[in-house]
Design an enzyme around this catalytic site. Sequence first.
Site, short mmCIF file in Angstrom:
data_model
loop_
_atom_site.label_atom_id
_atom_site.label_comp_id
_atom_site.label_asym_id
_atom_site.label_seq_id
_atom_site.Cartn_x
_atom_site.Cartn_y
_atom_site.Cartn_z
N TYR A 13 0.83 -1.20 0.00
CA TYR A 13 0.00 0.00 0.00
C TYR A 13 0.87 1.25 0.00
CZ TYR A 13 -2.82 3.74 2.00
OH TYR A 13 -3.40 4.94 2.24
N TRP A 30 -3.71 0.88 11.25
CA TRP A 30 -4.01 0.93 9.82
C TRP A 30 -4.04 -0.48 9.24
CZ3 TRP A 30 -6.76 3.33 6.72
CH2 TRP A 30 -6.58 3.26 5.34
N GLU A 57 -10.48 5.79 6.73
CA GLU A 57 -9.81 6.55 7.79
C GLU A 57 -10.74 6.74 8.99
OE1 GLU A 57 -6.72 6.98 7.85
OE2 GLU A 57 -6.06 7.00 5.78
#
Length: 192
Positions: free
Chosen positions: A18, A48, A40
């Site tokens: 990513y 994350w 988010e």
Amino acid sequence: METGVCDWAMKQPIEREYHDREWGRVNKSDRYLFEFLTLEGAQAGLSWYTILKRRDAYRLAFEEYDLSKLANFDEDHVEKIISTYDVIKHRGKISSVFNNARATQALIIEYGSLADALWQFVDHKPVINHWPSMDDIPTSTDASKKMSRFLKKRGFKFVGETTCYAFMQAVGMVNDHLVSCHCHQQVIEEQE
């Protein structure tokens, strides 16, 4: 520690992929921007990696981020998502996606696109930072505070100033790759 990449991306291969392919790269697609507002917001209080490994499930659960479909969902759909998909089982975060889809539609009417509404906080061009270490990177800025207030005023949920800054980093509004990271210069060159 390996040099040439941002520290946070070294824990899991999915994070590294990513980081190398998406994070910090300019994207002005409304669908992509809405996806990252969703992800988010879901990430608030979590790692994350926890969100990233569920990204495909989020796409399925939230109709590939089709605003017209999501805007018509209500609280009954929250239970279906919880029981069917591997997403964070937080009713408020799930419900916020439907609310935010409706708020996004209103922004698109007002600004022409979600991109135009959100990229205004960086004057429609990426901010290039030159951080030597992860400790130097802020968790929020004046721009993310303004974006958060703007979105909250328009009814968005789970869009605090830290969430907004993480969003800005993700979609390339700011280049927060460390100067030692191999992606820092790549991202700059892609924008030229």
